[in-house]
Scaffold this active site. Structure first.
Site, PDB file in Angstrom:
ATOM      1  N   LYS A 136       0.830  -1.211   0.000  1.00  0.00           N
ATOM      2  CA  LYS A 136       0.000   0.000   0.000  1.00  0.00           C
ATOM      3  C   LYS A 136       0.868   1.266   0.000  1.00  0.00           C
ATOM      4  O   LYS A 136       0.643   2.170  -0.790  1.00  0.00           O
ATOM      5  CB  LYS A 136      -0.943   0.009   1.223  1.00  0.00           C
ATOM      6  CG  LYS A 136      -1.899  -1.177   1.278  1.00  0.00           C
ATOM      7  CD  LYS A 136      -2.821  -1.104   2.489  1.00  0.00           C
ATOM      8  CE  LYS A 136      -2.114  -1.157   3.826  1.00  0.00           C
ATOM      9  NZ  LYS A 136      -1.383  -2.431   4.078  1.00  0.00           N
ATOM     10  N   ARG A 187      -9.576   0.674   8.670  1.00  0.00           N
ATOM     11  CA  ARG A 187      -9.202  -0.708   8.987  1.00  0.00           C
ATOM     12  C   ARG A 187     -10.333  -1.450   9.687  1.00  0.00           C
ATOM     13  O   ARG A 187     -10.217  -2.661   9.907  1.00  0.00           O
ATOM     14  CB  ARG A 187      -7.985  -0.709   9.900  1.00  0.00           C
ATOM     15  CG  ARG A 187      -6.643  -0.802   9.174  1.00  0.00           C
ATOM     16  CD  ARG A 187      -5.574  -0.623  10.231  1.00  0.00           C
ATOM     17  NE  ARG A 187      -4.335  -1.291   9.987  1.00  0.00           N
ATOM     18  CZ  ARG A 187      -3.271  -0.725   9.429  1.00  0.00           C
ATOM     19  NH1 ARG A 187      -3.337   0.496   8.957  1.00  0.00           N
ATOM     20  NH2 ARG A 187      -2.150  -1.395   9.329  1.00  0.00           N
ATOM     21  N   ARG A 190      11.361  -5.875   4.868  1.00  0.00           N
ATOM     22  CA  ARG A 190      11.180  -4.425   4.670  1.00  0.00           C
ATOM     23  C   ARG A 190      12.218  -3.626   5.463  1.00  0.00           C
ATOM     24  O   ARG A 190      12.496  -3.922   6.620  1.00  0.00           O
ATOM     25  CB  ARG A 190       9.772  -4.021   5.132  1.00  0.00           C
ATOM     26  CG  ARG A 190       9.569  -2.504   5.145  1.00  0.00           C
ATOM     27  CD  ARG A 190       8.129  -2.098   5.091  1.00  0.00           C
ATOM     28  NE  ARG A 190       7.359  -2.523   6.257  1.00  0.00           N
ATOM     29  CZ  ARG A 190       6.039  -2.389   6.339  1.00  0.00           C
ATOM     30  NH1 ARG A 190       5.351  -1.869   5.342  1.00  0.00           N
ATOM     31  NH2 ARG A 190       5.404  -2.810   7.417  1.00  0.00           N
ATOM     32  N   ARG A 211      11.504  -1.549  10.929  1.00  0.00           N
ATOM     33  CA  ARG A 211      10.470  -1.130  11.866  1.00  0.00           C
ATOM     34  C   ARG A 211      10.376  -2.143  13.001  1.00  0.00           C
ATOM     35  O   ARG A 211      10.377  -3.345  12.747  1.00  0.00           O
ATOM     36  CB  ARG A 211       9.107  -1.046  11.139  1.00  0.00           C
ATOM     37  CG  ARG A 211       8.868   0.319  10.523  1.00  0.00           C
ATOM     38  CD  ARG A 211       7.652   0.344   9.658  1.00  0.00           C
ATOM     39  NE  ARG A 211       6.463  -0.267  10.234  1.00  0.00           N
ATOM     40  CZ  ARG A 211       5.281  -0.297   9.627  1.00  0.00           C
ATOM     41  NH1 ARG A 211       5.142   0.239   8.432  1.00  0.00           N
ATOM     42  NH2 ARG A 211       4.249  -0.864  10.199  1.00  0.00           N
ATOM     43  N   ARG A 249      -0.333  -8.773  13.658  1.00  0.00           N
ATOM     44  CA  ARG A 249      -0.928  -7.809  12.722  1.00  0.00           C
ATOM     45  C   ARG A 249      -1.752  -8.534  11.667  1.00  0.00           C
ATOM     46  O   ARG A 249      -2.820  -8.070  11.273  1.00  0.00           O
ATOM     47  CB  ARG A 249       0.172  -6.959  12.076  1.00  0.00           C
ATOM     48  CG  ARG A 249       0.709  -5.909  13.041  1.00  0.00           C
ATOM     49  CD  ARG A 249       2.099  -5.454  12.676  1.00  0.00           C
ATOM     50  NE  ARG A 249       2.151  -4.761  11.406  1.00  0.00           N
ATOM     51  CZ  ARG A 249       3.242  -4.686  10.652  1.00  0.00           C
ATOM     52  NH1 ARG A 249       4.363  -5.281  11.034  1.00  0.00           N
ATOM     53  NH2 ARG A 249       3.207  -4.025   9.531  1.00  0.00           N
TER      54      ARG A 249
HETATM   55  P1  ADP Z   1       1.423  -1.643   7.495  1.00  0.00           P
HETATM   56  O1  ADP Z   1       1.943  -0.638   6.484  1.00  0.00           O
HETATM   57  O2  ADP Z   1       2.385  -2.728   7.719  1.00  0.00           O
HETATM   58  O3  ADP Z   1       0.057  -2.139   7.174  1.00  0.00           O
HETATM   59  P2  ADP Z   1       0.881   0.637   9.121  1.00  0.00           P
HETATM   60  O4  ADP Z   1       2.109   1.480   9.006  1.00  0.00           O
HETATM   61  O5  ADP Z   1      -0.269   0.982   8.267  1.00  0.00           O
HETATM   62  O6  ADP Z   1       1.318  -0.867   8.869  1.00  0.00           O
HETATM   63  O7  ADP Z   1       0.378   0.599  10.613  1.00  0.00           O
HETATM   64  C1  ADP Z   1       1.243   0.375  11.688  1.00  0.00           C
HETATM   65  C2  ADP Z   1       0.434   0.309  12.981  1.00  0.00           C
HETATM   66  O8  ADP Z   1      -0.208   1.577  13.215  1.00  0.00           O
HETATM   67  C3  ADP Z   1      -0.692  -0.709  13.001  1.00  0.00           C
HETATM   68  O9  ADP Z   1      -0.255  -2.007  13.366  1.00  0.00           O
HETATM   69  C4  ADP Z   1      -1.635  -0.098  14.050  1.00  0.00           C
HETATM   70  O10 ADP Z   1      -1.180  -0.338  15.364  1.00  0.00           O
HETATM   71  C5  ADP Z   1      -1.510   1.391  13.773  1.00  0.00           C
HETATM   72  N1  ADP Z   1      -2.517   1.872  12.794  1.00  0.00           N
HETATM   73  C6  ADP Z   1      -2.280   2.376  11.546  1.00  0.00           C
HETATM   74  N2  ADP Z   1      -3.437   2.702  10.926  1.00  0.00           N
HETATM   75  C7  ADP Z   1      -4.443   2.388  11.798  1.00  0.00           C
HETATM   76  C8  ADP Z   1      -5.862   2.453  11.745  1.00  0.00           C
HETATM   77  N3  ADP Z   1      -6.511   2.915  10.654  1.00  0.00           N
HETATM   78  N4  ADP Z   1      -6.566   2.025  12.827  1.00  0.00           N
HETATM   79  C9  ADP Z   1      -5.949   1.561  13.916  1.00  0.00           C
HETATM   80  N5  ADP Z   1      -4.618   1.452  14.032  1.00  0.00           N
HETATM   81  C10 ADP Z   1      -3.851   1.863  12.992  1.00  0.00           C
HETATM   82  P1  ADP Z   2       2.230  -1.889   3.182  1.00  0.00           P
HETATM   83  O1  ADP Z   2       2.232  -0.372   3.190  1.00  0.00           O
HETATM   84  O2  ADP Z   2       1.005  -2.459   2.546  1.00  0.00           O
HETATM   85  O3  ADP Z   2       2.496  -2.472   4.526  1.00  0.00           O
HETATM   86  P2  ADP Z   2       4.797  -1.626   1.757  1.00  0.00           P
HETATM   87  O4  ADP Z   2       4.513  -0.731   0.596  1.00  0.00           O
HETATM   88  O5  ADP Z   2       5.544  -1.054   2.902  1.00  0.00           O
HETATM   89  O6  ADP Z   2       3.439  -2.350   2.241  1.00  0.00           O
HETATM   90  O7  ADP Z   2       5.593  -2.896   1.176  1.00  0.00           O
HETATM   91  C1  ADP Z   2       6.060  -3.939   2.041  1.00  0.00           C
HETATM   92  C2  ADP Z   2       7.456  -4.373   1.584  1.00  0.00           C
HETATM   93  O8  ADP Z   2       7.366  -5.036   0.311  1.00  0.00           O
HETATM   94  C3  ADP Z   2       8.460  -3.230   1.392  1.00  0.00           C
HETATM   95  O9  ADP Z   2       9.710  -3.715   1.797  1.00  0.00           O
HETATM   96  C4  ADP Z   2       8.426  -2.959  -0.119  1.00  0.00           C
HETATM   97  O10 ADP Z   2       9.695  -2.517  -0.578  1.00  0.00           O
HETATM   98  C5  ADP Z   2       8.095  -4.334  -0.698  1.00  0.00           C
HETATM   99  N1  ADP Z   2       7.180  -4.289  -1.861  1.00  0.00           N
HETATM  100  C6  ADP Z   2       6.121  -3.453  -2.042  1.00  0.00           C
HETATM  101  N2  ADP Z   2       5.460  -3.726  -3.198  1.00  0.00           N
HETATM  102  C7  ADP Z   2       6.127  -4.769  -3.755  1.00  0.00           C
HETATM  103  C8  ADP Z   2       5.934  -5.540  -4.976  1.00  0.00           C
HETATM  104  N3  ADP Z   2       4.903  -5.273  -5.791  1.00  0.00           N
HETATM  105  N4  ADP Z   2       6.801  -6.535  -5.227  1.00  0.00           N
HETATM  106  C9  ADP Z   2       7.822  -6.814  -4.380  1.00  0.00           C
HETATM  107  N5  ADP Z   2       8.045  -6.157  -3.227  1.00  0.00           N
HETATM  108  C10 ADP Z   2       7.227  -5.137  -2.904  1.00  0.00           C
END
Ligand code: ADP
Ligand code: ADP
Ligand code: ZN
Length: 212
Positions: free
Chosen positions: A13, A88, A124, A157, A168
């Site tokens: 995302k 979410r 990541r 992270r 998660r």
């Molecule tokens: P990822 O990119 O791996 O999905 P995020 O960076 O979006 O993780 O979120 C990291 C953490 O921040 C989540 O595990 C949660 O604790 C909190 N968080 C982020 N967005 C939300 C949301 N919309 N509602 C509740 N908690 C959130």
């Molecule tokens: P999210 O925000 O959904 O948690 P991220 O954009 O942070 O996901 O991506 C998670 C990990 O996967 C990062 O290390 C990123 O560099 C890698 N990644 C993202 N998109 C792709 C893809 N299409 N193919 C391979 N690796 C990817």
């Protein structure tokens, strides 16, 4: 254009949102990024959110919704936005419709397999300065473990460790269906495979938005 990106942690995302923000000139709003800044700044919101984030649990709806409402009121958002990491829960989705007149335009669901997200999350690495996401093997930086743009050292992270990743994903499986159903019922949900490489995923998204 008002777009939300849905999908499990690690679906890509953040990566897609950054490409979309640049190519489509939209504001990228990541609730995870905002919350991490609040934690770093030890603000009252950050202090409250910290424990939930470290455990891989969701921060309570009321706190996150209030934070998003404030962000959506800022002037740069008028040109359109991509919401990454929100909503979410079904309660957050309803609250978002209450904030926006007429709701969102499109919900893009990055449908991604569990094996893919596990591999992506554990590999990541993030730039502490600009927030760009890299991956040890999928998208490594050009030099050592340094950000291509900022030349500062990338970090992992704290919530990308295996135990927290598991939590998660469990939270995601529990909460996500109701959010997907919410937008499917509105006829605004688009499924996109998140398993392909990043430029391919973006090409599909671009096509969908061109027809919206
Ligand atoms: P990822 O990119 O791996 O999905 P995020 O960076 O979006 O993780 O979120 C990291 C953490 O921040 C989540 O595990 C949660 O604790 C909190 N968080 C982020 N967005 C939300 C949301 N919309 N509602 C509740 N908690 C959130
Ligand atoms: P999210 O925000 O959904 O948690 P991220 O954009 O942070 O996901 O991506 C998670 C990990 O996967 C990062 O290390 C990123 O560099 C890698 N990644 C993202 N998109 C792709 C893809 N299409 N193919 C391979 N690796 C990817
Ligand atoms: Zn950087």
């Amino acid at each position: 254009m008002k777009i939300i990106l849905l999908g499990p942690p690690g679906a890509g995302k953040g990566t897609q949102a950054k490409i979309m923000a640049q190519e489509l000139r939209l504001s990228h709003i990541s609730t995870g990024d905002i919350l991490r800044r609040e934690v770093k700044g030890a603000t009252p919101l950050g202090q409250e959110a910290k424990g939930y984030m470290e455990a891989g649990r969701l921060v309570p709806d009321t706190l996150v919704t209030e934070m998003v409402k404030k962000r959506l009121g800022e002037p740069d958002v008028e040109k359109g936005f991509i919401l990454d990491g929100f909503p979410r829960t079904a309660a957050q989705a309803k609250a978002l419709d209450g904030i926006l007149s007429g709701g969102i335009d499109r919900a893009i669901y990055l449908k991604t397999s569990e094996g893919t997200v596990l591999q992506r999350l554990t590999g990541r690495r993030v730039c502490p300065q600009c927030g760009i996401n890299y991956h040890l093997s999928n998208m490594p930086p050009k030099k050592d473990m340094l950000c291509d743009q900022c030349a500062v050292e990338l970090f992992q992270r704290p919530d990308d460790n295996e135990v927290t990743v598991r939590n998660r994903l469990n939270v995601y499986f529990k909460e996500s269906q109701s959010v997907l159903d919410y937008y499917r019922r509105q006829g605004r949900l688009e499924d996109v495979s998140g398993d392909c490489d990043a430029p391919e995923v973006f090409a599909v998204i671009k096509k969908i938005l061109a027809f919206s």
